[in-house]
Every structure is written in C-alpha cells, then in structure tokens.
Write an enzyme that holds these catalytic residues in place. Structure first.
Site, PDB file in Angstrom:
ATOM      1  N   ASP A  45       0.838  -1.198   0.000  1.00 51.89           N
ATOM      2  CA  ASP A  45       0.000   0.000   0.000  1.00 51.89           C
ATOM      3  C   ASP A  45       0.881   1.258   0.000  1.00 51.89           C
ATOM      4  OD1 ASP A  45       0.822  -0.089   2.639  1.00 51.89           O
ATOM      5  OD2 ASP A  45      -1.196   0.031   3.504  1.00 51.89           O
ATOM      6  N   SER A  46       2.206   1.061   0.030  1.00 51.84           N
ATOM      7  CA  SER A  46       3.134   2.169  -0.238  1.00 51.84           C
ATOM      8  C   SER A  46       2.868   2.769  -1.619  1.00 51.84           C
ATOM      9  CB  SER A  46       4.583   1.679  -0.159  1.00 51.84           C
ATOM     10  OG  SER A  46       4.772   0.527  -0.960  1.00 51.84           O
ATOM     11  N   ASP A  84      -0.852  -6.248  -0.285  1.00 50.20           N
ATOM     12  CA  ASP A  84      -1.188  -5.612   0.980  1.00 50.20           C
ATOM     13  C   ASP A  84      -2.687  -5.456   1.134  1.00 50.20           C
ATOM     14  OD1 ASP A  84       0.576  -4.921   2.993  1.00 50.20           O
ATOM     15  OD2 ASP A  84       1.231  -3.057   2.034  1.00 50.20           O
ATOM     16  N   LYS A 114      -0.845  -9.504   2.935  1.00 54.72           N
ATOM     17  CA  LYS A 114      -0.156  -9.001   4.121  1.00 54.72           C
ATOM     18  C   LYS A 114      -1.069  -8.024   4.834  1.00 54.72           C
ATOM     19  CE  LYS A 114       3.403  -5.932   3.853  1.00 54.72           C
ATOM     20  NZ  LYS A 114       2.814  -4.800   4.608  1.00 54.72           N
ATOM     21  N   GLU A 183       9.156  -3.953  10.813  1.00 55.19           N
ATOM     22  CA  GLU A 183       9.478  -2.623  10.277  1.00 55.19           C
ATOM     23  C   GLU A 183       9.841  -1.654  11.390  1.00 55.19           C
ATOM     24  OE1 GLU A 183       6.762  -0.945   7.395  1.00 55.19           O
ATOM     25  OE2 GLU A 183       7.762   1.006   7.463  1.00 55.19           O
TER      26      GLU A 183
END
Ligand code: KIV
Ligand code: NA
Length: 266
Positions: A45-46, A84, A114, A183
């Site tokens: 989703d970046s 994502d 994810k 992360e």
C-alpha cells in the site's frame, strides 16, 4: 529458477538463505525484478505514496491494490506475489477481511496477503489462513497507524514497547502466518524476534539479522525522493538518469537532431 511458493519461502529460513523482497506496482518493473531473481514481490500500500502521490498509505483502496496486483502478476514468472490489505479492509471484522483477501486472490491473482498488526489481528489472520489464503504479518512501525504513533517513528525502543512487539510477532506466528515483516525497530529486538519465531522475518529498518529484507523499489532505485528514511539504501539514481534522458530528447527535438533518417519513413 524454481517457482517461489509459500512453503519454499518458509524452507529458506531453515536453510539460512536470505529472502530478498521488493515492492512492485506495475508490469514493466515487476518483470525486471522477477527476471533478476527477486524472491517476493509485494504489491504494497506504499503505492499510495510512490504511485499516487499521497503523503500516507491511508487513502489506498482494495480496488487500487487489485488493479496493481493484476499488472504485477502479468509480469512475473517466478516470484511469490504478496498483496497488501489496505486500511479499513480488514479491521472491521473477520468476514470483511475474508471478503477483501478473497478479492485480492480471486480478482487480483495474489498468492498471499499481508496485513498490519499483531495480537489485535490474530483472529483475522487465523480466519484467512483457514480459508486457504496465506498471510504475511507486519509488526513494529505499521504505517497505517501513523496518527496513533504521531508520525513515522521507530517502535520498540523501551522495554515494555519491545515486549509488546515481540508478543505481536509471536501472536502472528501462532495465528498461522507464514512470515512476518518487522518494520522500524532496533536491531536487537528484530534479532530476538527472528530467533524466537519459526517463521521467516522480513526486515525493513530492522537491521541485518532478519531472515530477509524488503525495500520500496522506488526508494532503492532513487526514483522517489520526497523523503528518504535512514534505512533506505539507494542502489541507483534513476531520477537523475531519467531527467538526463528527457533533457537529451528535448534538446534533440528542438535542434531537429531527432527524428533522424533511421527513424523516418519514405
Ligand atoms: O507497503 C509496503 O511497501 C510495505 C513494505 C515496505 C513492507 O508494507
Ligand atoms: Na504496506
């Protein structure tokens, strides 16, 4: 090489082989990464930041991720594709999460999904795994919680916070996830988690001891420089390369050096 699958990724931890991952959002780049031998392509989703130009991942929808997943799947032969689950597509309940994960697999062609969160998302992870969708967890600095954190800050620095993230990682494993992204956390915490869980850990801003690493492809190629976190390494400077190519093209059009004879029909 051999097709990457969920069991294949898990066996890499046992063999001590590093799992090398990048994000991908389109056919062309997915194909380059896949042909280079990347193990996992994450349709992250970046994409909200590097494709859509938002300043967070929160506006991304499941339809956006499906669209980009379709393009990535067409460009890959070997890599495992993970998609994502965006904000608001899994937090509202297990049934809603199943519906959206099912769409990512059925419409998008994703092989796994994810989602962000540990202890609080364990029941959801379990539900997805039970319907046959492999799940990658994501703990630590989870960007969908940016407003809760008050910014993109390293998590797990204090003893209690570190303990909570370890609990999250163990809950994700217990719920049946096949891997977990770590992360934005101290190297010592990521090492401890990597030793304590049997599933592979994929690090980003989590130091060298993780079972694999991931970066946002636009960051590592030097395409995106709105901001560059400390954990990013630039392996190319494509922004400069592309700017140079475009300036050459403009110059040649303006001086009538392009198109030349070989580009011309008679
Ligand atoms: O959205 C994304 O790209 C991610 C990775 C950086 C882990 O979640
Ligand atoms: Na993400």
């Amino acid at each position: 090489g051999r097709k990457m699958t969920v069991p294949e990724v898990c066996s890499m931890k046992e063999k001590g082989e590093k799992i090398v991952c990048l994000t991908a959002y389109d056919y062309c780049l997915a194909r380059i990464l896949d042909e280079s031998g990347i193990d996992i392509l994450l349709v992250g989703d970046s994409l909200g930041s590097v494709v859509q130009g938002h300043d967070s991942t929160l506006p991304v929808t499941v339809d956006d991720v499906i669209y980009h997943t379709k393009a990535v799947v067409r460009g890959r032969r070997r890599a495992l594709v993970v998609s994502d689950m965006p904000f608001m597509t899994f937090q509202l309940g297990v049934d809603e999460a199943k519906r959206n994960a099912g769409r990512l697999v059925q419409e998008g062609g994703a092989e796994s999904v994810k989602l962000e969160g540990g202890v609080t998302q364990a029941a959801t992870i379990e539900g997805l795994v039970k319907m046959g969708v492999p799940v990658m967890g994501h703990v630590g600095l989870t960007p969908q919680s940016v407003h809760q954190f008050g910014g993109y800050r390293i998590q797990g620095r204090g003893e209690a916070d570190a303990r909570a993230i370890l609990d999250d990682a163990m809950a994700v494993e217990q719920a049946g996830a096949f891997a977990v992204v770590l992360e934005g956390m101290p190297v010592q915490l990521a090492r401890e988690i990597t030793q304590r869980v049997s599933i592979p850990t994929i690090g980003i801003g989590a130091g060298m001891h993780c079972d694999g690493q991931i970066l946002v492809v636009h960051d590592m190629l030097g395409l995106f420089d709105d901001f560059t976190p400390k954990f990013v390494k630039r392996y190319a400077n494509l922004k400069e390369t592309i700017g140079g190519a475009v300036r050459s093209y403009m110059e040649e059009v303006r001086t009538e050096a392009f198109p030349a004879e070989e580009h011309t029909f008679h």
